[in-house]
Scaffold this motif. Structure first.
Motif, PDB file in Angstrom:
ATOM      1  N   TRP A   1      -5.577-135.900 -22.669  1.00 29.89           N
ATOM      2  CA  TRP A   1      -5.336-134.899 -23.693  1.00 29.89           C
ATOM      3  C   TRP A   1      -4.656-133.656 -23.112  1.00 29.89           C
ATOM      4  O   TRP A   1      -5.020-133.192 -22.029  1.00 29.89           O
ATOM      5  CB  TRP A   1      -6.649-134.450 -24.335  1.00 29.89           C
ATOM      6  N   ASN A   2      -3.695-133.130 -23.832  1.00 33.28           N
ATOM      7  CA  ASN A   2      -3.181-131.787 -23.625  1.00 33.28           C
ATOM      8  C   ASN A   2      -4.132-130.886 -24.396  1.00 33.28           C
ATOM      9  O   ASN A   2      -4.053-130.774 -25.614  1.00 33.28           O
ATOM     10  CB  ASN A   2      -1.749-131.696 -24.156  1.00 33.28           C
ATOM     11  N   VAL A   3      -5.079-130.276 -23.677  1.00 28.65           N
ATOM     12  CA  VAL A   3      -6.161-129.531 -24.316  1.00 28.65           C
ATOM     13  C   VAL A   3      -5.649-128.283 -25.028  1.00 28.65           C
ATOM     14  O   VAL A   3      -6.183-127.881 -26.064  1.00 28.65           O
ATOM     15  CB  VAL A   3      -7.236-129.155 -23.263  1.00 28.65           C
ATOM     16  N   PHE A   4      -4.603-127.677 -24.509  1.00 29.32           N
ATOM     17  CA  PHE A   4      -4.081-126.456 -25.122  1.00 29.32           C
ATOM     18  C   PHE A   4      -3.582-126.716 -26.539  1.00 29.32           C
ATOM     19  O   PHE A   4      -3.844-125.947 -27.460  1.00 29.32           O
ATOM     20  CB  PHE A   4      -2.954-125.893 -24.264  1.00 29.32           C
ATOM     21  N   ASP A   5      -2.867-127.809 -26.723  1.00 27.46           N
ATOM     22  CA  ASP A   5      -2.307-128.122 -28.035  1.00 27.46           C
ATOM     23  C   ASP A   5      -3.151-129.111 -28.834  1.00 27.46           C
ATOM     24  O   ASP A   5      -2.864-129.354 -30.012  1.00 27.46           O
ATOM     25  CB  ASP A   5      -0.896-128.705 -27.873  1.00 27.46           C
ATOM     26  N   GLY A   6      -4.175-129.708 -28.193  1.00 24.22           N
ATOM     27  CA  GLY A   6      -4.996-130.692 -28.890  1.00 24.22           C
ATOM     28  C   GLY A   6      -4.238-131.973 -29.181  1.00 24.22           C
ATOM     29  O   GLY A   6      -4.475-132.625 -30.198  1.00 24.22           O
ATOM     30  N   GLU A   7      -3.339-132.350 -28.278  1.00 19.87           N
ATOM     31  CA  GLU A   7      -2.517-133.536 -28.487  1.00 19.87           C
ATOM     32  C   GLU A   7      -2.696-134.528 -27.343  1.00 19.87           C
ATOM     33  O   GLU A   7      -2.915-134.145 -26.194  1.00 19.87           O
ATOM     34  CB  GLU A   7      -1.031-133.141 -28.573  1.00 19.87           C
ATOM     35  N   GLN A   8      -2.569-135.819 -27.661  1.00 17.72           N
ATOM     36  CA  GLN A   8      -2.625-136.839 -26.635  1.00 17.72           C
ATOM     37  C   GLN A   8      -1.320-136.870 -25.845  1.00 17.72           C
ATOM     38  O   GLN A   8      -0.245-136.625 -26.391  1.00 17.72           O
ATOM     39  CB  GLN A   8      -2.867-138.219 -27.260  1.00 17.72           C
ATOM     40  N   VAL A   9      -1.437-137.160 -24.555  1.00 17.02           N
ATOM     41  CA  VAL A   9      -0.269-137.329 -23.702  1.00 17.02           C
ATOM     42  C   VAL A   9       0.229-138.759 -23.827  1.00 17.02           C
ATOM     43  O   VAL A   9      -0.542-139.705 -23.658  1.00 17.02           O
ATOM     44  CB  VAL A   9      -0.614-137.026 -22.230  1.00 17.02           C
ATOM     45  N   GLU A  10       1.487-138.912 -24.171  1.00 22.26           N
ATOM     46  CA  GLU A  10       2.117-140.225 -24.220  1.00 22.26           C
ATOM     47  C   GLU A  10       2.853-140.427 -22.900  1.00 22.26           C
ATOM     48  O   GLU A  10       3.871-139.785 -22.653  1.00 22.26           O
ATOM     49  CB  GLU A  10       3.080-140.296 -25.407  1.00 22.26           C
ATOM     50  N   PRO A  11       2.326-141.288 -22.017  1.00 17.06           N
ATOM     51  CA  PRO A  11       2.870-141.378 -20.657  1.00 17.06           C
ATOM     52  C   PRO A  11       4.333-141.790 -20.578  1.00 17.06           C
ATOM     53  O   PRO A  11       5.024-141.425 -19.630  1.00 17.06           O
ATOM     54  CB  PRO A  11       1.970-142.417 -19.988  1.00 17.06           C
ATOM     55  N   THR A  12       4.814-142.523 -21.552  1.00 20.08           N
ATOM     56  CA  THR A  12       6.210-142.965 -21.509  1.00 20.08           C
ATOM     57  C   THR A  12       7.165-141.895 -22.029  1.00 20.08           C
ATOM     58  O   THR A  12       8.384-142.057 -21.938  1.00 20.08           O
ATOM     59  CB  THR A  12       6.412-144.251 -22.321  1.00 20.08           C
ATOM     60  N   ARG A  13       6.615-140.795 -22.546  1.00 24.08           N
ATOM     61  CA  ARG A  13       7.454-139.734 -23.107  1.00 24.08           C
ATOM     62  C   ARG A  13       7.232-138.375 -22.445  1.00 24.08           C
ATOM     63  O   ARG A  13       8.125-137.533 -22.449  1.00 24.08           O
ATOM     64  CB  ARG A  13       7.184-139.604 -24.615  1.00 24.08           C
TER      65      ARG A  13
ATOM     66  N   ARG B   1      -6.577-133.345 -19.545  1.00 22.94           N
ATOM     67  CA  ARG B   1      -7.892-133.903 -19.225  1.00 22.94           C
ATOM     68  C   ARG B   1      -8.048-135.283 -19.851  1.00 22.94           C
ATOM     69  O   ARG B   1      -7.628-135.505 -20.986  1.00 22.94           O
ATOM     70  CB  ARG B   1      -9.002-132.987 -19.745  1.00 22.94           C
ATOM     71  N   THR B   2      -8.680-136.171 -19.115  1.00 21.84           N
ATOM     72  CA  THR B   2      -8.951-137.489 -19.692  1.00 21.84           C
ATOM     73  C   THR B   2     -10.107-137.385 -20.678  1.00 21.84           C
ATOM     74  O   THR B   2     -10.971-136.497 -20.581  1.00 21.84           O
ATOM     75  CB  THR B   2      -9.317-138.515 -18.606  1.00 21.84           C
TER      76      THR B   2
END
Length: 209
Positions: free
Chosen positions: A165-177, A80-81
């Motif tokens: 955000w990856n809401v399940f893990d509470g982590e930001q998505v890094e688009p290059t990774r 989710r953004t």
């Protein structure tokens, strides 16, 4: 994202998926999946739909909790953004709509790629769809910076300071990774967490696209 916001978004996600799993343990019986397999294989099926594959994909997506309409509010969305999460109130109806989540891989691309494939049964079709298509845009172009990175499609969002955000893990998505394998891992862990059958998790865990 504050800890309270993290917890709220995650609780909504988990409550949705627990309910979805409790209502239907075997996802291969969704008529959309059966219809897609029937269309591609040419096999007769009493549940074969007259609708095009793109509409069946949208319907199945809605079943998994990504719809905004009719109170769905995209409660099943794992990624989710920040702007989506900050929206209050969240209104999914067309009148006064404030929230909408699009396919990271466009439906037209999903339809095009799925037509190139032959699935042995509905289980294989389900696994492919849950794993996500890799043959899309530049995500499978080995000479592209977007190779295997579906969120590179949103360069403008991220360059403007947007956050996913990856809401399940509470982590930001890094688009290059972030890769399709990361997506499969998150979905498999989420299904295990909410009590899905091992057989359902196994369909996804052993999928190669």
């Amino acid at each position: 994202m504050s800890n309270d916001q993290t917890a709220k978004e995650r609780d909504q996600l988990l409550n949705h998926w627990r309910t979805a799993i409790a209502k239907r343990r075997d996802w291969t019986t969704f008529h959309q999946i059966e219809s897609i397999h029937s269309i591609l294989s040419g096999a007769p099926s009493p549940r074969r739909s007259k609708f095009p594959i793109r509409d069946l994909l949208r319907e199945f997506h809605n079943q998994l909790g990504y719809k905004a309409l009719n109170g769905g509010l995209c409660a099943g969305a794992i990624l989710r953004t920040q702007s989506f999460m900050d929206t209050n109130p969240r209104i999914g109806s067309k009148l006064g709509q404030t929230v909408h989540i699009e396919h990271t891989v466009p439906v037209c691309v999903l339809e095009s790629e799925i037509k190139k494939r032959k699935f042995s049964d509905s289980t294989e079709a389900l696994a492919w769809y849950l794993a996500g298509v890799r043959d899309s845009t530049d995500a499978l172009n080995p000479v592209s910076d977007e190779w295997d990175k579906p969120f590179m499609r949103y360069k403008t969002l991220f360059s403007d300071g947007g956050i996913v955000w990856n809401v399940f893990d509470g982590e930001q998505v890094e688009p290059t990774r972030f890769t399709f394998d990361d997506h499969v891992d998150i979905v498999a862990r989420l299904l295990r967490h909410v009590g899905a059958e091992d057989s359902l998790v196994g369909i996804l865990a052993h999928q190669t696209v």
